[in-house]
Write a protein that holds these residues in place. Structure first.
Motif, PDB file in Angstrom:
ATOM      1  N   LEU A 110       0.831  -1.209   0.000  1.00 45.48           N
ATOM      2  CA  LEU A 110       0.000   0.000   0.000  1.00 45.48           C
ATOM      3  C   LEU A 110       0.864   1.256   0.000  1.00 45.48           C
ATOM      4  O   LEU A 110       0.597   2.211  -0.737  1.00 45.48           O
ATOM      5  CB  LEU A 110      -0.918   0.021   1.220  1.00 45.48           C
ATOM      6  N   LYS A 111       1.897   1.253   0.801  1.00 43.40           N
ATOM      7  CA  LYS A 111       2.777   2.425   0.895  1.00 43.40           C
ATOM      8  C   LYS A 111       3.427   2.722  -0.455  1.00 43.40           C
ATOM      9  O   LYS A 111       3.595   3.888  -0.835  1.00 43.40           O
ATOM     10  CB  LYS A 111       3.840   2.180   1.965  1.00 43.40           C
ATOM     11  N   GLN A 112       3.769   1.683  -1.202  1.00 41.40           N
ATOM     12  CA  GLN A 112       4.389   1.874  -2.517  1.00 41.40           C
ATOM     13  C   GLN A 112       3.414   2.468  -3.531  1.00 41.40           C
ATOM     14  O   GLN A 112       3.836   3.061  -4.522  1.00 41.40           O
ATOM     15  CB  GLN A 112       4.935   0.547  -3.046  1.00 41.40           C
ATOM     16  N   LEU A 113       2.121   2.328  -3.278  1.00 37.98           N
ATOM     17  CA  LEU A 113       1.121   2.881  -4.190  1.00 37.98           C
ATOM     18  C   LEU A 113       1.021   4.397  -4.095  1.00 37.98           C
ATOM     19  O   LEU A 113       0.466   5.034  -4.985  1.00 37.98           O
ATOM     20  CB  LEU A 113      -0.263   2.277  -3.893  1.00 37.98           C
ATOM     21  N   CYS A 114       1.533   4.926  -3.017  1.00 41.82           N
ATOM     22  CA  CYS A 114       1.369   6.357  -2.753  1.00 41.82           C
ATOM     23  C   CYS A 114       2.200   7.212  -3.705  1.00 41.82           C
ATOM     24  O   CYS A 114       3.403   7.013  -3.855  1.00 41.82           O
ATOM     25  CB  CYS A 114       1.750   6.678  -1.312  1.00 41.82           C
ATOM     26  N   ASP A 115       1.517   8.163  -4.320  1.00 39.02           N
ATOM     27  CA  ASP A 115       2.181   9.200  -5.107  1.00 39.02           C
ATOM     28  C   ASP A 115       1.903  10.494  -4.349  1.00 39.02           C
ATOM     29  O   ASP A 115       0.785  11.000  -4.342  1.00 39.02           O
ATOM     30  CB  ASP A 115       1.599   9.247  -6.523  1.00 39.02           C
ATOM     31  N   HIS A 116       2.907  11.025  -3.706  1.00 37.79           N
ATOM     32  CA  HIS A 116       2.730  12.169  -2.808  1.00 37.79           C
ATOM     33  C   HIS A 116       2.118  13.387  -3.487  1.00 37.79           C
ATOM     34  O   HIS A 116       1.612  14.277  -2.804  1.00 37.79           O
ATOM     35  CB  HIS A 116       4.071  12.555  -2.161  1.00 37.79           C
ATOM     36  N   ASP A 117       2.143  13.441  -4.804  1.00 41.40           N
ATOM     37  CA  ASP A 117       1.608  14.597  -5.517  1.00 41.40           C
ATOM     38  C   ASP A 117       0.112  14.461  -5.799  1.00 41.40           C
ATOM     39  O   ASP A 117      -0.504  15.381  -6.336  1.00 41.40           O
ATOM     40  CB  ASP A 117       2.372  14.805  -6.840  1.00 41.40           C
ATOM     41  N   GLU A 118      -0.484  13.327  -5.484  1.00 38.64           N
ATOM     42  CA  GLU A 118      -1.911  13.092  -5.733  1.00 38.64           C
ATOM     43  C   GLU A 118      -2.766  13.735  -4.650  1.00 38.64           C
ATOM     44  O   GLU A 118      -2.311  13.993  -3.539  1.00 38.64           O
ATOM     45  CB  GLU A 118      -2.213  11.583  -5.764  1.00 38.64           C
ATOM     46  N   THR A 119      -4.021  13.929  -4.973  1.00 39.61           N
ATOM     47  CA  THR A 119      -4.994  14.390  -3.988  1.00 39.61           C
ATOM     48  C   THR A 119      -5.566  13.168  -3.283  1.00 39.61           C
ATOM     49  O   THR A 119      -5.439  12.037  -3.769  1.00 39.61           O
ATOM     50  CB  THR A 119      -6.139  15.158  -4.682  1.00 39.61           C
ATOM     51  N   VAL A 120      -6.211  13.391  -2.168  1.00 43.54           N
ATOM     52  CA  VAL A 120      -6.814  12.283  -1.423  1.00 43.54           C
ATOM     53  C   VAL A 120      -7.824  11.546  -2.296  1.00 43.54           C
ATOM     54  O   VAL A 120      -7.860  10.311  -2.302  1.00 43.54           O
ATOM     55  CB  VAL A 120      -7.480  12.784  -0.115  1.00 43.54           C
ATOM     56  N   GLN A 121      -8.631  12.286  -3.063  1.00 43.81           N
ATOM     57  CA  GLN A 121      -9.650  11.628  -3.895  1.00 43.81           C
ATOM     58  C   GLN A 121      -9.039  10.734  -4.967  1.00 43.81           C
ATOM     59  O   GLN A 121      -9.672   9.796  -5.433  1.00 43.81           O
ATOM     60  CB  GLN A 121     -10.613  12.639  -4.506  1.00 43.81           C
ATOM     61  N   ASN A 122      -7.798  10.982  -5.352  1.00 36.10           N
ATOM     62  CA  ASN A 122      -7.117  10.160  -6.351  1.00 36.10           C
ATOM     63  C   ASN A 122      -6.047   9.249  -5.739  1.00 36.10           C
ATOM     64  O   ASN A 122      -5.283   8.619  -6.466  1.00 36.10           O
ATOM     65  CB  ASN A 122      -6.477  11.049  -7.424  1.00 36.10           C
TER      66      ASN A 122
END
Length: 146
Positions: A110-122
């Motif tokens: 799950l942590k690897q899925l995170c793109d810090h530039d995304e919004t919560v809705q995306n």
């Protein structure tokens, strides 16, 4: 030696409420009431509480502790039931460790899925957690520890 519940709690490294709980469960000798209506406990109660605390530190359930306590009432019996109880508890601990390792892998994924530039809705983490159970990509985060 006789102890008040406060003294016993300090020596056993448990709270007074915990001592009362174990007394109600008949895992320690009942307190003796003095003329001043104080409850006094003996050395045997201290020994029993230390035993219980050590069992709890090993993650044993109240049911397992009660089973061991029952064995203590028959000191000349063989210890096979004690060994079996510990073997079963060890099996449970190993299952829990395996499950926690799976959770660790799932959380790392799950942590690897995170793109810090995304919004919560995306957010891909949020989307993955919202995915229906039938999805192949679903991360099973249910904790079934007994």
């Amino acid at each position: 030696m006789k102890y008040t519940i406060g003294e016993l709690a300090k020596k056993a490294k448990l709270s007074a409420d915990t001592i009362r709980f174990y007394e109600k469960k008949a895992l320690i000798d009942p307190a003796q009431r003095a003329d001043n209506n104080y409850r006094y406990y003996g050395e045997n109660s201290l020994s029993q509480l230390i035993f219980i605390r050590h069992c709890r530190e090993l993650g044993m359930s109240l049911k397992e502790i009660q089973a061991l306590h029952e064995q203590l009432k028959h000191p000349t019996d063989g210890c096979a039931p004690v060994n079996e109880l510990i073997a079963n508890h060890l099996n449970h601990v190993n299952q829990t460790i395996d499950q926690l390792l799976r959770f660790k892998q799932q959380l790392e994924h799950l942590k690897q899925l995170c793109d810090h530039d995304e919004t919560v809705q995306n957010c891909k983490i949020i989307q993955s957690l919202h995915a229906p159970d039938s999805s192949d990509d679903i991360i099973d985060l249910r904790l079934n520890i007994h």
